[in-house]
Write a protein that holds these residues in place. Structure first.
Motif, PDB file in Angstrom:
ATOM      1  N   ARG A  88       0.801  -1.229   0.000  1.00  0.00           N
ATOM      2  CA  ARG A  88       0.000   0.000   0.000  1.00  0.00           C
ATOM      3  C   ARG A  88       0.836   1.283   0.000  1.00  0.00           C
ATOM      4  O   ARG A  88       0.548   2.194  -0.782  1.00  0.00           O
ATOM      5  CB  ARG A  88      -0.962  -0.015   1.186  1.00  0.00           C
ATOM      6  CG  ARG A  88      -1.978   1.106   1.135  1.00  0.00           C
ATOM      7  CD  ARG A  88      -3.113   0.865   2.099  1.00  0.00           C
ATOM      8  NE  ARG A  88      -4.121   1.902   2.004  1.00  0.00           N
ATOM      9  CZ  ARG A  88      -5.284   1.868   2.625  1.00  0.00           C
ATOM     10  NH1 ARG A  88      -5.607   0.827   3.373  1.00  0.00           N
ATOM     11  NH2 ARG A  88      -6.155   2.848   2.495  1.00  0.00           N
ATOM     12  N   PRO A  89       1.898   1.398   0.810  1.00  0.00           N
ATOM     13  CA  PRO A  89       2.699   2.631   0.749  1.00  0.00           C
ATOM     14  C   PRO A  89       3.395   2.835  -0.592  1.00  0.00           C
ATOM     15  O   PRO A  89       3.700   3.962  -0.972  1.00  0.00           O
ATOM     16  CB  PRO A  89       3.725   2.438   1.881  1.00  0.00           C
ATOM     17  CG  PRO A  89       3.152   1.389   2.773  1.00  0.00           C
ATOM     18  CD  PRO A  89       2.358   0.495   1.888  1.00  0.00           C
ATOM     19  N   LEU A  90       3.644   1.734  -1.315  1.00  0.00           N
ATOM     20  CA  LEU A  90       4.341   1.834  -2.591  1.00  0.00           C
ATOM     21  C   LEU A  90       3.410   2.159  -3.751  1.00  0.00           C
ATOM     22  O   LEU A  90       3.864   2.509  -4.833  1.00  0.00           O
ATOM     23  CB  LEU A  90       5.068   0.519  -2.894  1.00  0.00           C
ATOM     24  CG  LEU A  90       6.303   0.207  -2.042  1.00  0.00           C
ATOM     25  CD1 LEU A  90       6.809  -1.199  -2.338  1.00  0.00           C
ATOM     26  CD2 LEU A  90       7.403   1.227  -2.293  1.00  0.00           C
ATOM     27  N   ARG A  91       2.099   2.012  -3.526  1.00  0.00           N
ATOM     28  CA  ARG A  91       1.156   2.243  -4.614  1.00  0.00           C
ATOM     29  C   ARG A  91       1.249   3.661  -5.167  1.00  0.00           C
ATOM     30  O   ARG A  91       1.076   3.885  -6.355  1.00  0.00           O
ATOM     31  CB  ARG A  91      -0.277   1.970  -4.139  1.00  0.00           C
ATOM     32  CG  ARG A  91      -0.581   0.523  -3.801  1.00  0.00           C
ATOM     33  CD  ARG A  91      -0.611  -0.345  -5.030  1.00  0.00           C
ATOM     34  NE  ARG A  91      -0.913  -1.734  -4.721  1.00  0.00           N
ATOM     35  CZ  ARG A  91      -0.645  -2.746  -5.518  1.00  0.00           C
ATOM     36  NH1 ARG A  91      -0.058  -2.514  -6.681  1.00  0.00           N
ATOM     37  NH2 ARG A  91      -0.936  -3.979  -5.194  1.00  0.00           N
ATOM     38  N   LYS A  92       1.527   4.623  -4.306  1.00  0.00           N
ATOM     39  CA  LYS A  92       1.627   6.000  -4.771  1.00  0.00           C
ATOM     40  C   LYS A  92       2.849   6.212  -5.659  1.00  0.00           C
ATOM     41  O   LYS A  92       2.909   7.155  -6.452  1.00  0.00           O
ATOM     42  CB  LYS A  92       1.648   6.971  -3.586  1.00  0.00           C
ATOM     43  CG  LYS A  92       2.909   6.901  -2.729  1.00  0.00           C
ATOM     44  CD  LYS A  92       2.806   7.761  -1.483  1.00  0.00           C
ATOM     45  CE  LYS A  92       2.680   9.229  -1.784  1.00  0.00           C
ATOM     46  NZ  LYS A  92       3.920   9.806  -2.375  1.00  0.00           N
ATOM     47  N   LEU A 119      -5.674  10.696  -3.770  1.00  0.00           N
ATOM     48  CA  LEU A 119      -5.252  11.483  -2.611  1.00  0.00           C
ATOM     49  C   LEU A 119      -6.052  11.143  -1.359  1.00  0.00           C
ATOM     50  O   LEU A 119      -5.601  11.406  -0.242  1.00  0.00           O
ATOM     51  CB  LEU A 119      -5.410  12.976  -2.922  1.00  0.00           C
ATOM     52  CG  LEU A 119      -4.542  13.505  -4.077  1.00  0.00           C
ATOM     53  CD1 LEU A 119      -4.956  14.914  -4.446  1.00  0.00           C
ATOM     54  CD2 LEU A 119      -3.069  13.451  -3.703  1.00  0.00           C
ATOM     55  N   LEU A 120      -7.230  10.541  -1.528  1.00  0.00           N
ATOM     56  CA  LEU A 120      -8.013  10.115  -0.368  1.00  0.00           C
ATOM     57  C   LEU A 120      -7.268   9.063   0.440  1.00  0.00           C
ATOM     58  O   LEU A 120      -7.375   9.000   1.665  1.00  0.00           O
ATOM     59  CB  LEU A 120      -9.368   9.550  -0.824  1.00  0.00           C
ATOM     60  CG  LEU A 120     -10.380  10.547  -1.387  1.00  0.00           C
ATOM     61  CD1 LEU A 120     -11.563   9.810  -1.989  1.00  0.00           C
ATOM     62  CD2 LEU A 120     -10.843  11.507  -0.298  1.00  0.00           C
ATOM     63  N   ILE A 121      -6.475   8.237  -0.271  1.00  0.00           N
ATOM     64  CA  ILE A 121      -5.734   7.149   0.385  1.00  0.00           C
ATOM     65  C   ILE A 121      -4.322   7.579   0.732  1.00  0.00           C
ATOM     66  O   ILE A 121      -3.815   7.248   1.812  1.00  0.00           O
ATOM     67  CB  ILE A 121      -5.694   5.918  -0.537  1.00  0.00           C
ATOM     68  CG1 ILE A 121      -7.110   5.418  -0.817  1.00  0.00           C
ATOM     69  CG2 ILE A 121      -4.845   4.802   0.065  1.00  0.00           C
ATOM     70  CD1 ILE A 121      -7.188   4.351  -1.879  1.00  0.00           C
ATOM     71  N   HIS A 122      -3.702   8.341  -0.165  1.00  0.00           N
ATOM     72  CA  HIS A 122      -2.260   8.574  -0.033  1.00  0.00           C
ATOM     73  C   HIS A 122      -1.913   9.982   0.450  1.00  0.00           C
ATOM     74  O   HIS A 122      -0.758  10.407   0.322  1.00  0.00           O
ATOM     75  CB  HIS A 122      -1.580   8.320  -1.375  1.00  0.00           C
ATOM     76  CG  HIS A 122      -1.692   6.899  -1.841  1.00  0.00           C
ATOM     77  ND1 HIS A 122      -1.095   5.854  -1.170  1.00  0.00           N
ATOM     78  CD2 HIS A 122      -2.351   6.353  -2.894  1.00  0.00           C
ATOM     79  CE1 HIS A 122      -1.346   4.717  -1.812  1.00  0.00           C
ATOM     80  NE2 HIS A 122      -2.118   4.987  -2.845  1.00  0.00           N
TER      81      HIS A 122
END
Length: 328
Positions: A88-92, A119-122
Motif C-alpha cells: 500500500r505505501p508503494l502504490r503511490k 489522494l483520499l488514500i495517499h
C-alpha cells in the motif's frame, strides 16, 4: 544506462484455464521467464503482436498481479511477495495509465473527484486542498480548471486520456506504466498525448514502462525497446540500434510492416505465415520457430538463450549463438 528503478528477473506467470483429473490441469503460460530493467527517468517500451501478454507484464510490474516465479524489484526492494498491506505505501510510487479512456473513468464522478481520488488514500489533504490540486493538475495536462466540475462523458477521447494522466500524476509517482495509452485515439491526438507524456517526464523526472503494438508510436517516445513474442522477450536494444539493425527475425518482420508515408517508396515486407501458437500449448524450442523464415532444426528442439551480442543489445536467437554455429 542509468541506475535501475525497476528490475524484472526471470518472471513467470501462468493462469489455470482448465482443471483436469489426476493432475492433468491446463495452464496458460502468459509470461514465461522474462528479464529486463528500467533506468530512472527512462522510457522502456514493450512491443509485440496482440496476445503476447505485454499488458500482463505491465500488471506484474505494478503488482496488480503476483508472479508465480521470479522477482520484480522496485527502488531496490523486492516487491514480488509483498502482501497488499505491505504494497500500500508503494502504490503511490507506481501508477498506471490505461488503454481505454472511456472505461477507466467513473461516469458517476465529477472530474475533480476522479483526479483527486488517489489522494483520499495517499494524503491527508482536506477536501478543499484536493479540489485545488485537481484543478492545477488539469491545467498541467492541457485542460482548463473549470473542467473539474464536469463528468467524463462530456469529454472527447483525447481529453479523457489527459484526465487519466492527471489522476496518475496526483500522487507524484516515480513510475508510470502506460498500457496502450494512445491506441484508442485519433492519429492527430496521439502525437499530442505523446508530447504531453514526454513534457511531464522531463518536468517531474518520471520513469515510463510504455506498452504498445504500434512501432511508429514507440519510436517517438522510447529510450530502449523490448520485443515480446508469446510471453517471452526475443530482443532488447536502444531505440536507434533496434530500428537501424534489428537482429531477431520477428523484430525484422515487425519493422517491415510499419507503413511508409511516401506512397512512391517501395519497401520490402516480411510476411509471416501462420497464426500465433496457443500459450496453453506453446511449441517446443524457440516459440517463434513455427513462423520463422530462418528456422533451423535446433530451433525446434532447444530454447535459445538471451545473449548480449553487442553492448546493450540482447537477442534470443540461435542465429547469433556461437556455440550453435560451431555445432552446425
Amino acid at each position: 544506462m542509468k541506475a535501475p528503478l525497476v528490475e524484472v528477473k526471470d518472471v513467470r506467470k501462468s493462469f489455470l484455464v482448465r482443471k483436469g483429473w489426476f493432475g492433468g490441469d491446463k495452464y496458460l503460460r502468459a509470461v514465461d521467464g522474462i528479464s529486463f530493467d528500467i533506468g530512472k527517468g527512462e522510457t522502456f517500451s514493450l512491443v509485440g503482436e496482440s496476445g503476447c501478454d505485454k499488458s500482463t507484464t505491465g500488471r506484474l510490474v505494478t503488482r496488480l498481479l503476483a508472479p508465480n516465479e521470479g522477482e520484480v524489484w522496485f527502488g531496490g526492494q523486492n516487491i514480488s511477495r509483498l502482501s497488499d498491506h505491505q504494497m500500500r505505501p508503494l502504490r503511490k510510487e507506481i501508477q498506471m495509465v490505461f488503454q481505454d479512456p472511456y472505461a477507466s473513468l467513473n461516469p458517476r464522478m465529477k472530474v475533480k473527484e476522479i483526479v483527486a481520488e488517489p489522494l483520499l488514500i495517499h494524503s491527508k489533504l482536506s477536501s478543499h486542498e484536493r479540489d485545488k490540486l485537481a484543478a492545477e493538475l488539469l491545467e498541467e495536462v492541457g485542460l482548463n480548471s473549470y473542467h473539474a466540475e464536469r463528468y467524463a462523458h462530456e469529454f472527447s477521447g483525447g481529453q479523457r486520456q489527459r484526465i487519466g494522466i492527471a489522476r496518475a500524476l496526483s500522487v507524484r509517482p516515480s513510475l508510470i506504466v502506460a498500457d496502450e495509452p494512445v491506441s484508442a485515439l485519433d492519429v492527430s491526438i496521439q502525437s499530442q498525448v505523446l508530447n504531453l507524456l514526454q513534457d511531464l517526464q522531463e518536468r517531474y523526472g518520471l520513469t515510463y514502462l510504455f506498452i504498445s503494438h504500434d512501432l511508429s508510436v514507440v519510436e517517438h517516445i522510447s529510450d530502449r525497446i523490448g520485443v515480446m513474442y508469446l510471453g517471452t522477450l526475443v530482443e532488447t536494444a536502444g531505440k536507434d540500434e533496434l530500428y537501424e539493425r534489428p537482429l531477431h527475425p520477428y523484430t525484422q518482420a515487425l519493422l517491415s510492416s510499419v507503413p511508409v508515408p511516401d506512397p512512391k517508396l517501395k519497401k520490402e515486407r516480411i510476411i509471416l505465415k501462420g497464426d500465433i501458437p496457443s500459450p496453453v500449448d506453446p511449441p517446443s524450442g524457440c516459440r517463434f520457430h513455427t513462423r520463422c523464415p530462418a528456422c533451423m532444426d535446433i530451433c525446434k528442439q532447444l530454447k535459445p538463450e538471451f545473449l548480449e551480442v553487442e553492448p546493450g543489445h540482447q537477442v534470443a536467437c540461435h542465429l547469433f549463438d556461437e556455440n550453435v554455429r560451431r555445432m552446425g
